[in-house]
Write a protein that holds these residues in place. Structure first.
Motif, PDB file in Angstrom:
ATOM      1  N   GLU A 309      19.518 -85.806-106.583  1.00  0.00           N
ATOM      2  CA  GLU A 309      20.470 -86.023-105.495  1.00  0.00           C
ATOM      3  C   GLU A 309      20.121 -87.246-104.657  1.00  0.00           C
ATOM      4  N   TYR A 310      18.833 -87.434-104.365  1.00  0.00           N
ATOM      5  CA  TYR A 310      18.441 -88.528-103.469  1.00  0.00           C
ATOM      6  C   TYR A 310      17.866 -89.728-104.211  1.00  0.00           C
ATOM      7  N   LYS A 311      17.807 -89.604-105.543  1.00  0.00           N
ATOM      8  CA  LYS A 311      17.277 -90.697-106.382  1.00  0.00           C
ATOM      9  C   LYS A 311      15.843 -91.075-105.989  1.00  0.00           C
ATOM     10  N   LEU A 312      15.052 -90.105-105.634  1.00  0.00           N
ATOM     11  CA  LEU A 312      13.657 -90.375-105.292  1.00  0.00           C
ATOM     12  C   LEU A 312      12.814 -90.418-106.552  1.00  0.00           C
ATOM     13  N   GLU A 331      15.090 -83.619 -95.122  1.00  0.00           N
ATOM     14  CA  GLU A 331      16.545 -83.505 -95.278  1.00  0.00           C
ATOM     15  C   GLU A 331      17.266 -83.675 -93.944  1.00  0.00           C
ATOM     16  N   ALA A 332      16.607 -83.283 -92.859  1.00  0.00           N
ATOM     17  CA  ALA A 332      17.213 -83.490 -91.535  1.00  0.00           C
ATOM     18  C   ALA A 332      17.232 -84.980 -91.194  1.00  0.00           C
ATOM     19  N   VAL A 333      16.204 -85.712 -91.608  1.00  0.00           N
ATOM     20  CA  VAL A 333      16.188 -87.162 -91.375  1.00  0.00           C
ATOM     21  C   VAL A 333      17.305 -87.830 -92.178  1.00  0.00           C
ATOM     22  N   VAL A 334      17.462 -87.386 -93.434  1.00  0.00           N
ATOM     23  CA  VAL A 334      18.538 -87.941 -94.270  1.00  0.00           C
ATOM     24  C   VAL A 334      19.893 -87.678 -93.614  1.00  0.00           C
ATOM     25  N   ALA A 335      20.065 -86.470 -93.114  1.00  0.00           N
ATOM     26  CA  ALA A 335      21.327 -86.126 -92.460  1.00  0.00           C
ATOM     27  C   ALA A 335      21.552 -87.030 -91.238  1.00  0.00           C
ATOM     28  N   ALA A 340      18.710 -91.934 -97.988  1.00  0.00           N
ATOM     29  CA  ALA A 340      17.649 -91.076 -98.529  1.00  0.00           C
ATOM     30  C   ALA A 340      16.378 -91.871 -98.829  1.00  0.00           C
ATOM     31  N   ARG A 341      16.561 -93.082 -99.326  1.00  0.00           N
ATOM     32  CA  ARG A 341      15.428 -93.930 -99.697  1.00  0.00           C
ATOM     33  C   ARG A 341      14.592 -94.303 -98.446  1.00  0.00           C
ATOM     34  N   LEU A 342      15.303 -94.854 -97.440  1.00  0.00           N
ATOM     35  CA  LEU A 342      14.617 -95.230 -96.198  1.00  0.00           C
ATOM     36  C   LEU A 342      13.959 -94.010 -95.555  1.00  0.00           C
ATOM     37  N   ALA A 343      14.681 -92.897 -95.565  1.00  0.00           N
ATOM     38  CA  ALA A 343      14.143 -91.679 -94.953  1.00  0.00           C
ATOM     39  C   ALA A 343      12.838 -91.283 -95.639  1.00  0.00           C
TER      40      ALA A 343
END
Ligand code: ADP
Ligand code: MG
Length: 477
Positions: A309-312, A331-335, A340-343
């Protein structure tokens, strides 16, 4: 001779109920000695234990997570032995019919491969009290607060072949019980501890060697140490023609050695028999389905989802899903920021830098997920550069307040006003004619010098992309 170590672990994990397994006494940690042990916990005459329903659901949860069979009928048994911290003279445990049968869990090895470790069984039991040897001179104190605390004992197959594998397995079970919310896993408080069974055999031999059992180890580091020392000790005995005796040993961290406590007791020594005061536990398919419906996403599934989902990278995903709190924070930071990458970079790189330095848990990070999410958004909307963001993070870590307030108070807002940046660029070009000449003669490397001068003049607040672009344009004019 090449020796192969064989290891099996018995992990005791304290279940996170508020009251004890067979009584209403509190399980809260840290109360004054002997204030939380009631007549039932002590097995005084005339009392009857009543099973705490919550521990059954917790055991089922664990069983489902390791894909084990849940016993439709399990039985509590008395394990008889004498010890000062066990005034009843027996511990209520499960013997022939445990609540959780065979299951398995996969561990990741250092070279990236996976290995499946079998779980033989997991059973419910009560904890004993605690002997306090250090607090009294020439006497032993007994604190019975822990008596009757619910435990799930998880017994592995002898499937591990090194101390590192044993630690990987222990960590995996630790993460799992915390994900499931069935134990706080607090190792300092004794809520998660293990007995390590260790033997060695000649490589290629099928028959297991004689094992010793290392008792009650409550840190990952000590487990690794204790097992390695024990492996060496056994190899030394065998190579000098001796025989390993089956015994219970204690790991002494201060001296970094294991030493004998007692010869290993056999099951028959305990005179197990079904506890006549407790009914068998019957679990129906509906009960199991009810628990299944309340299962959270498990660590392995979460890790795989973070990758897809986040391509990590698998490595980042594994790191961020190691603890449920970290995964939820991430996931809260992504939200909050949508990237997602920066988070992942900010949580794993920057925030964990601070957490590790101060040895703090993410659950008491002074920088919340919402704050970190906002911080990243301010990089994205060009309010600040990534470099300045690190300064803001430090200020937040030190309790200076929220992102925007810090940016304003410290005057960190990025200069995106082209006119203002252009003025600085012009000045730098005018003041450095020699460098301008060299650059125009082909010395491209000087680009860094010009950018550096402008950034210095603006205290790092100029938008780096704009600075680059303007300098390039001016110098090619
Ligand atoms: P107990 O310690 O209660 O007598 P078990 O015989 O069930 O119980 O074994 C307990 C643990 O010891 C299990 O995790 C099992 O995998 C492990 N074990 C048994 N035999 C060996 C052996 N020879 N070497 C290493 N571990 C072993
Ligand atoms: Mg044992």
């Amino acid at each position: 001779m090449n020796w192969e170590p064989v290891i099996g672990l018995e992990i005791h994990t304290q279940l996170a109920t508020r009251s004890k397994i067979f009584s209403g006494a509190s399980t809260a940690y840290g109360a004054a000695p002997n204030t939380q042990a009631c007549a039932i916990d002590l097995g005084l005459p005339g009392v009857l234990p009543v099973l705490n329903a919550e521990v059954v659901s917790m055991a089922i949860k664990f069983g489902l997570a390791i894909e084990a069979d849940i016993a439709p009928r399990s039985v509590f048994a008395r394990k008889n032995y004498f010890y000062p911290d066990l005034p009843k003279g027996y511990q209520i445990s499960q013997y022939e019919l445990p609540i959780v049968g065979q299951g398995h869990i996969d561990i990741e090895l250092e070279d990236g491969t996976r290995k499946r470790i079998g779980v033989t069984r997991a059973h419910l039991e009560e904890d004993a009290g605690k002997s306090l040897h250090e607090d009294f001179h020439g006497m032993t104190g007994i604190d019975l607060n822990r008596a009757g605390t619910p435990l799930l004992e998880i017994v592995s197959e002898p499937d591990m072949r090194s101390a590192a594998e044993a630690v990987a397995y222990m960590r995996k079970i630790h993460a799992l019980v915390r994900y499931l919310g069935i134990s706080d896993g607090n190792m300092q408080e004794g809520s998660f501890r293990c007995d390590a069974n260790v033997s060695v055999r000649p490589a290629g031999e099928e028959k297991l060697g004689t094992r010793s059992e290392l008792k009650n180890i409550n840190s990952f580091r000590f487990v690794e140490r204790a097992i390695n020392i024990e492996i060496e000790r056994q190899i030394e005995i065998l190579e000098s023609g001796g025989e390993v005796v089956q015994e219970t040993r204690l790991y002494d961290a201060d001296r970094d050695e294991t030493r004998s406590m007692r010869s290993k007791e056999e099951a028959m020594d305990y005179r197990y028999f079904p506890d006549p005061d407790l009914l068998p536990v019957e679990i129906h398919a509906e009960d199991i389905e009810k628990v299944r419906a309340s299962m959270p996403e498990l660590p392995d599934a979460k890790r795989e989802r973070f990758v897809s989902e986040y391509k990590l990278s698998v490595d980042d995903a594994a790191f961020l899903t190691l603890a449920r709190e970290t995964a939820e924070f991430y996931e809260a930071v992504v939200a909050g920021c949508g990237d997602a990458r920066l988070a992942a970079n900010w949580v794993r790189g920057e925030l964990f830098g601070y957490l590790n330095r101060e040895n703090r848990d993410i659950s008491d990070s002074p920088v919340s997920a919402a704050m970190l999410g906002t911080l990243i958004s301010r990089i994205q909307d060009n309010t600040i550069s990534g470099k300045i963001a690190k300064e803001v993070l430090e200020a937040m870590w030190n309790g200076e307040g929220e992102v925007d307030a810090i940016i304003e108070a410290r005057g960190l807002r990025q200069i995106t006003d082209t006119g203002a940046i252009e003025a600085e660029v012009d000045r730098v070009i005018a003041e450095n004619p020699k460098q301008v000449e060299q650059y125009r003669a082909g010395k491209d490397k000087l680009m860094g010098f010009f950018v550096g001068q402008v950034m210095k003049a603006t205290q790092g607040k100029a938008n780096p992309a704009q600075v680059n672009e303007l300098i390039k344009k001016k110098l090619s004019d």
